[in-house]
Motif scaffolding. Structure first.
Motif, PDB file in Angstrom:
ATOM      1  N   LYS A   1      -9.724  31.786 -52.962  1.00  0.00           N
ATOM      2  CA  LYS A   1     -11.339  31.949 -52.759  1.00  0.00           C
ATOM      3  C   LYS A   1     -11.874  33.160 -53.264  1.00  0.00           C
ATOM      4  O   LYS A   1     -11.913  34.122 -52.652  1.00  0.00           O
TER       5      LYS A   1
ATOM      6  N   TYR B   1     -14.347  26.946 -61.951  1.00  0.00           N
ATOM      7  CA  TYR B   1     -13.398  26.375 -60.910  1.00  0.00           C
ATOM      8  C   TYR B   1     -14.117  24.894 -60.542  1.00  0.00           C
ATOM      9  O   TYR B   1     -13.561  24.284 -59.820  1.00  0.00           O
ATOM     10  N   ALA B   2     -15.229  24.540 -61.112  1.00  0.00           N
ATOM     11  CA  ALA B   2     -15.918  23.372 -60.590  1.00  0.00           C
ATOM     12  C   ALA B   2     -16.490  22.773 -61.678  1.00  0.00           C
ATOM     13  O   ALA B   2     -17.253  23.223 -62.413  1.00  0.00           O
TER      14      ALA B   2
ATOM     15  N   LYS C   1      -8.573  21.161 -52.730  1.00  0.00           N
ATOM     16  CA  LYS C   1      -9.469  20.045 -53.209  1.00  0.00           C
ATOM     17  C   LYS C   1      -8.430  18.890 -53.717  1.00  0.00           C
ATOM     18  O   LYS C   1      -7.538  19.316 -53.967  1.00  0.00           O
TER      19      LYS C   1
ATOM     20  N   PRO D   1     -18.666  18.753 -49.133  1.00  0.00           N
ATOM     21  CA  PRO D   1     -17.724  17.507 -49.825  1.00  0.00           C
ATOM     22  C   PRO D   1     -16.545  17.173 -48.636  1.00  0.00           C
ATOM     23  O   PRO D   1     -16.253  18.108 -47.778  1.00  0.00           O
TER      24      PRO D   1
END
Ligand SMILES: CC(C)(C)c1nc(N2CCN(c3ncccn3)CC2)c2cc(C(N)=O)c(N)nc2n1
Length: 332
Positions: A115, A227-228, A291, A308
């Motif tokens: 992170k 990253y997304a 994830k 999420p």
């Protein structure tokens, strides 16, 4: 040199400069010296000033922005940038895994990422060209920081993949960060100039991106990890790992420590292993992000109003910051 020769030479120079930017800022493995790089850029800028009609928005010469802005425009994200729920213990992580497996069965593959402690950003590419870079803002509306983000050399101005693979629209999400080294140097410079120093690399990155004058941003050693995925049109993905592979193919920087696991005990071991290892990283992280890999399972799990159900952040315990107080010498 006539305009046809200039056009050919400009194309060569752009490809070469983009390639050397990729080697230096994404792979951290340059092939040429800074002097050779500067020579290429000087020739490109000189040719473009002789033939301004040949300048295109994705030319590497267009990275250092124009005039300072009065203010930042607002940008509405096509897909909201949702937040992340936090877990602070192994038990909370196991609760997360239990909720996931109750819904999608226990054959779940997880992707585990560091992170990065920086500033979230959303990059919108239309037909392969970077058109908008926006801060997260409140998750729905952010600030348009396109001119500043274009100065970050690890951000491609154009998706570097074959034409038929280019999506019509894609929102690429990631983190802008300052390395520990870059943060230290910036604060030393500010101290010398009698300016207030930044408390941590995240604040320094945010302060650098929120500059109205992109020439100041261009001087800051900012970098990125993507990253997304946000909104996308014209390409299909089945897993998060496929998205990350696609980003690498496009020329984005993706963190090298991302791993996938089928067994949750291994997920936990990997997260805990970084509690100490992180101090040897060249950038700061404040935890890990876990994830569900399958985008199909992500859809089934869905999101609460804010976060999420298919992802969670594991936050490392805050560290005791030892601040060295300069020895006070009392002359007797
Ligand atoms: C796409 C999801 C929601 C799963 C997601 N969200 C993230 N974040 C959300 C909340 N964010 C946020 N920022 C400010 C205020 C509230 N939330 C900022 C990032 C992620 C951040 C990192 C990272 N830092 O390295 C990462 N490897 N993966 C992420 N993945």
């Amino acid at each position: 040199m006539d305009i046809v020769q200039a056009e050919n030479r400009i194309k060569e120079l752009r490809e070469s400069i983009d390639y050397h930017n990729y080697r230096y800022y994404v792979l951290d493995n340059p092939e040429i010296t800074d002097a050779e790089y500067d020579k290429l850029m000087r020739e490109l800028i000189s040719l473009e000033s002789q033939f301004p009609q040949l300048i295109t928005p994705d030319s590497p010469s267009q990275r250092v922005g124009g005039e300072p802005l009065e203010a930042f425009k607002k940008v509405t994200h096509r897909e909201p940038m949702i937040s992340l729920a936090d877990a602070f213990s192994e038990e909370e992580l196991r609760d997360f895994n239990r909720r996931v497996t109750e819904n999608v069965g226990n054959q779940v593959e997880y992707v585990v990422e560091l992170k990065i402690d920086g500033l979230a950003v959303s990059l919108t590419y239309e037909n392969g060209l970077l058109v908008t870079a926006a801060t997260r803002g409140d998750g729905v509306v952010g600030e348009d920081v396109t001119q500043n983000v274009k100065t970050i050399k690890s951000v491609p101005l154009r998706l570097n993949i074959q034409k038929d693979k280019i999506p019509m629209v894609i929102e690429v999400r990631g983190e802008i960060y300052l390395s520990k080294e870059g943060f230290k140097k910036l604060n030393e410079e500010r101290e010398e100039m009698g300016l207030p120093t930044f408390a941590n690399p995240r604040n320094a990155a945010a302060g650098s991106i929120r500059q109205l004058d992109s020439k100041i941003t261009a001087k800051r050693p900012l970098s990125t990890f993507m990253y997304a995925l946000g909104y996308v049109e014209g390409i299909e993905f089945n897993t998060h790992l496929e998205v990350l592979e696609f980003y690498k193919a496009c020329g984005f920087k993706v963190n090298p420590h991302i791993k996938s696991f089928n067994n949750f005990d291994d997920v936990i071991d990997y997260c805990m292993s970084w509690k100490e290892k992180r101090h040897s990283l060249p950038y700061e992280i404040d935890g890990m992000v876990i994830k569900v890999n399958s985008l199909h399972f992500q859809k089934i799990l869905g999101s609460t109003a804010k976060t999420p159900r298919w992802a969670i952040a594991y936050k490392f315990p805050a560290e005791q910051k030892i601040s060295v107080i300069e020895d006070i010498v009392v002359s007797v």
